[in-house]
Design a protein around this motif. Structure first.
Motif, PDB file in Angstrom:
ATOM      1  N   THR A 122      -9.269  11.569   0.757  1.00  0.00           N
ATOM      2  CA  THR A 122      -8.478  10.857  -0.004  1.00  0.00           C
ATOM      3  C   THR A 122      -6.860  11.190   0.501  1.00  0.00           C
ATOM      4  OG1 THR A 122     -10.091  10.962  -1.950  1.00  0.00           O
ATOM      5  CG2 THR A 122      -7.595  10.414  -2.524  1.00  0.00           C
ATOM      6  N   GLY A 123      -6.089   9.897   0.626  1.00  0.00           N
ATOM      7  CA  GLY A 123      -4.826  10.252   0.898  1.00  0.00           C
ATOM      8  C   GLY A 123      -4.148   8.953   1.453  1.00  0.00           C
ATOM      9  N   PHE A 124      -3.150   9.131   2.298  1.00  0.00           N
ATOM     10  CA  PHE A 124      -2.386   7.841   2.945  1.00  0.00           C
ATOM     11  C   PHE A 124      -3.455   6.756   3.742  1.00  0.00           C
ATOM     12  CE2 PHE A 124       1.021   6.377   6.082  1.00  0.00           C
ATOM     13  CZ  PHE A 124       1.109   4.975   5.152  1.00  0.00           C
ATOM     14  N   THR A 129       0.809  -1.269  -0.010  1.00  0.00           N
ATOM     15  CA  THR A 129      -0.050  -0.031   0.061  1.00  0.00           C
ATOM     16  C   THR A 129       1.007   1.234   0.030  1.00  0.00           C
ATOM     17  OG1 THR A 129      -1.439  -1.250   1.082  1.00  0.00           O
ATOM     18  CG2 THR A 129      -1.831   1.078   1.340  1.00  0.00           C
ATOM     19  N   MET A 130       2.020   1.153   0.672  1.00  0.00           N
ATOM     20  CA  MET A 130       2.994   2.229   0.885  1.00  0.00           C
ATOM     21  C   MET A 130       3.921   2.390  -0.208  1.00  0.00           C
ATOM     22  SD  MET A 130       3.867   1.877   4.767  1.00  0.00           S
ATOM     23  CE  MET A 130       4.610   3.390   4.927  1.00  0.00           C
ATOM     24  N   SER A 146      -9.918  10.821   8.191  1.00  0.00           N
ATOM     25  CA  SER A 146      -9.957  10.201   6.877  1.00  0.00           C
ATOM     26  C   SER A 146     -11.174   9.476   6.832  1.00  0.00           C
ATOM     27  CB  SER A 146      -8.482   9.535   6.480  1.00  0.00           C
ATOM     28  OG  SER A 146      -8.813   9.101   5.355  1.00  0.00           O
ATOM     29  N   SER A 203      -6.591   6.745   4.052  1.00  0.00           N
ATOM     30  CA  SER A 203      -7.827   6.059   2.939  1.00  0.00           C
ATOM     31  C   SER A 203      -7.142   4.895   2.293  1.00  0.00           C
ATOM     32  CB  SER A 203      -8.513   7.178   2.144  1.00  0.00           C
ATOM     33  OG  SER A 203      -7.461   7.710   1.017  1.00  0.00           O
ATOM     34  N   ARG A 204      -5.826   5.079   1.499  1.00  0.00           N
ATOM     35  CA  ARG A 204      -5.418   3.853   0.982  1.00  0.00           C
ATOM     36  C   ARG A 204      -5.055   2.684   1.678  1.00  0.00           C
ATOM     37  NH1 ARG A 204      -1.606   4.839  -3.803  1.00  0.00           N
ATOM     38  NH2 ARG A 204      -2.178   6.691  -4.733  1.00  0.00           N
ATOM     39  N   GLY A 251       1.733   2.331  -5.152  1.00  0.00           N
ATOM     40  CA  GLY A 251       1.781   2.575  -3.663  1.00  0.00           C
ATOM     41  C   GLY A 251       1.553   4.168  -3.445  1.00  0.00           C
ATOM     42  N   HIS A 252       1.414   4.694  -2.132  1.00  0.00           N
ATOM     43  CA  HIS A 252       1.335   5.947  -1.903  1.00  0.00           C
ATOM     44  C   HIS A 252       2.378   6.766  -2.091  1.00  0.00           C
ATOM     45  CE1 HIS A 252      -0.677   9.175  -0.025  1.00  0.00           C
ATOM     46  NE2 HIS A 252       0.126   9.449   0.864  1.00  0.00           N
ATOM     47  N   PHE A 253       3.604   6.127  -1.544  1.00  0.00           N
ATOM     48  CA  PHE A 253       5.004   6.802  -1.674  1.00  0.00           C
ATOM     49  C   PHE A 253       5.589   6.552  -2.991  1.00  0.00           C
ATOM     50  CE2 PHE A 253       4.319   6.443   3.051  1.00  0.00           C
ATOM     51  CZ  PHE A 253       3.952   7.769   3.219  1.00  0.00           C
TER      52      PHE A 253
END
Length: 415
Positions: A229-231, A113-114, A223, A233-234, A119-121
């Motif tokens: 929406t963002g980390f 997820t990250m 969230s 929520s992911r 991924g978010h990052f």
């Protein structure tokens, strides 16, 4: 006469870059591949050993102690001033999330997820210009927030911390009102991990760490309640449990600030100590600036070591024997191992993959973000003050506190 172990008494955080260079060189001449430090951590620094222990693929190795405080939980419980902070913010104990998560299935779920392909990052080529623009904006906001006013002297240490706090706070979706405190909270966790704190200092660090988790929890709840929406929520959409999501956010904030800012501080110290300014001037070009940033993160990372545990006596593939117990994995030292890097101080010297961000399944999920953050800061600083000089008022790092994990430098420029 037996020579003293190079890092028996002093840590990287107390040394200038020249002193670190000299001690790392002596370290790789040490006759034994391990050293039992007075902290109780067994130090390792050979590239192959560090890579294998960071990866922790062998069941005899665990990453479960990675975020344990250096002084231990009994010391915290025995510090009266720390107890109210502990119970107010840290009971029940935070869930394990990334660095210390031992459940392989959940670890992969969080890590993907990250830092997975989407991924978010993760920073794709198409996203890079937008990320760079945002980081440039963070640099200038941090610059305008300094007290100097007219910039003739520039405190790079303060600027880099403010910048890294903004970048980290924005990346995880923390409300901007909380960004100024991110550095304090991050410093608390960093200090607890690598320093021998006592008394009031320990209590204040526990309180600040507690605030970090409390604020992260509020951000996760916000969230989920408002579908921001963002980390957070992911993590929710990926099915990551709430407590794990809170820890993932808190750990990301704590890890990012002092890793990025410490790398910047030490890197600027090195770049501007070169009379020819070869690397400094390479920052004027985007392509070569990226090379300089990678080299800075290899030689002078803000995070110099990490913890693992040998759950039983074992022998690594190199033949190095480890007793059961905690291990300090000195990856900043491994990044200079002559067996892996023929000439580590040469910008284009080549060699194996630097281990600054770990290895294997435990590679830091914020690696791309940290690399870009360091690169953007150095480029913007060079553009702002191309003829900057190191101030003679801060000639050494002797006032910095010993820290086994994190390292930085007090850097002031005359511009």
């Amino acid at each position: 006469m037996v020579a003293e172990f190079p890092f028996a008494e002093q840590t990287s955080n107390e040394l200038s870059f020249k002193e670190r260079d000299e001690r790392y060189e002596r370290l790789h001449d040490w006759p034994d591949p391990t050293y039992l430090h007075s902290s109780g951590l067994r130090m390792i620094w050979k590239y192959d050993d560090v890579r294998d222990v960071l990866e922790a693929a062998d069941p005899a190795l665990s990453n479960g102690n990675s975020l344990d405080p250096l002084v231990g939980f009994p010391r915290i419980a025995g510090t009266p001033r720390a107890i109210p902070h502990f119970f107010r913010h840290l009971v029940p104990l935070p869930a394990k999330a990334t660095a210390n998560l031992t459940d392989d299935t959940l670890h992969k779920q969080v890590w993907d997820t990250m830092a997975g392909p989407a991924g978010h990052f993760t920073i794709s080529r198409d996203e890079r210009p937008q990320r760079v623009e945002a980081m440039v904006e963070h640099f200038h906001h941090a610059l305008h927030g300094l007290d100097e006013g007219v910039v003739s002297r520039l405190d790079v240490t303060a600027l880099s911390i403010a910048y890294a706090a903004r970048v980290g706070g924005a990346a995880v979706g923390l409300p901007s009102a909380d960004w100024p405190q991110v550095a304090v909270w991050s410093g608390a966790q960093s200090g607890l991990l690598g320093r021998r704190m006592r008394g009031r200092e320990l209590a204040e660090a526990v309180g600040a760490l507690g605030q970090l988790f409390t604020v992260s929890g509020r951000a996760v709840e916000r969230s989920r309640r408002h579908r921001v929406t963002g980390f957070a929520s992911r993590l929710h959409d990926a099915g990551v449990p709430r407590r794990v999501a809170v820890s993932a956010m808190a750990n990301s904030l704590a890890a990012g600030v002092h890793t990025v800012s410490g790398s910047i501080q030490q890197g600027v110290q090195r770049l501007l100590s070169d009379p020819g300014r070869e690397w400094w001037d390479l920052l004027a070009d985007q392509n070569t600036a990226a090379q300089v940033a990678v080299k800075v993160l290899q030689l002078d990372p803000g995070l110099v070591a990490w913890k693992r545990r040998a759950v039983r006596p074992m022998t690594l593939r190199s033949g190095t024997e480890l007793a059961a117990g905690p291990v300090l994995v000195m990856f900043a030292a491994a990044n200079r191992d002559p067996a892996a890097f023929r000439n580590p101080l040469d910008l284009r010297g080549g060699g194996k993959l630097p281990l600054t961000f770990g290895f294997g399944k435990h590679v830091c999920p914020g690696k791309q973000l940290a690399n870009l953050a360091v690169e953007v800061f150095l480029r913007e600083l060079r553009e702002l003050a191309p003829r900057a000089r190191l101030s003679e008022e801060v000639a050494s790092a002797n006032t910095r506190k010993p820290d086994l994990l994190f390292s930085g430098a007090d850097v002031t420029l005359t511009v």
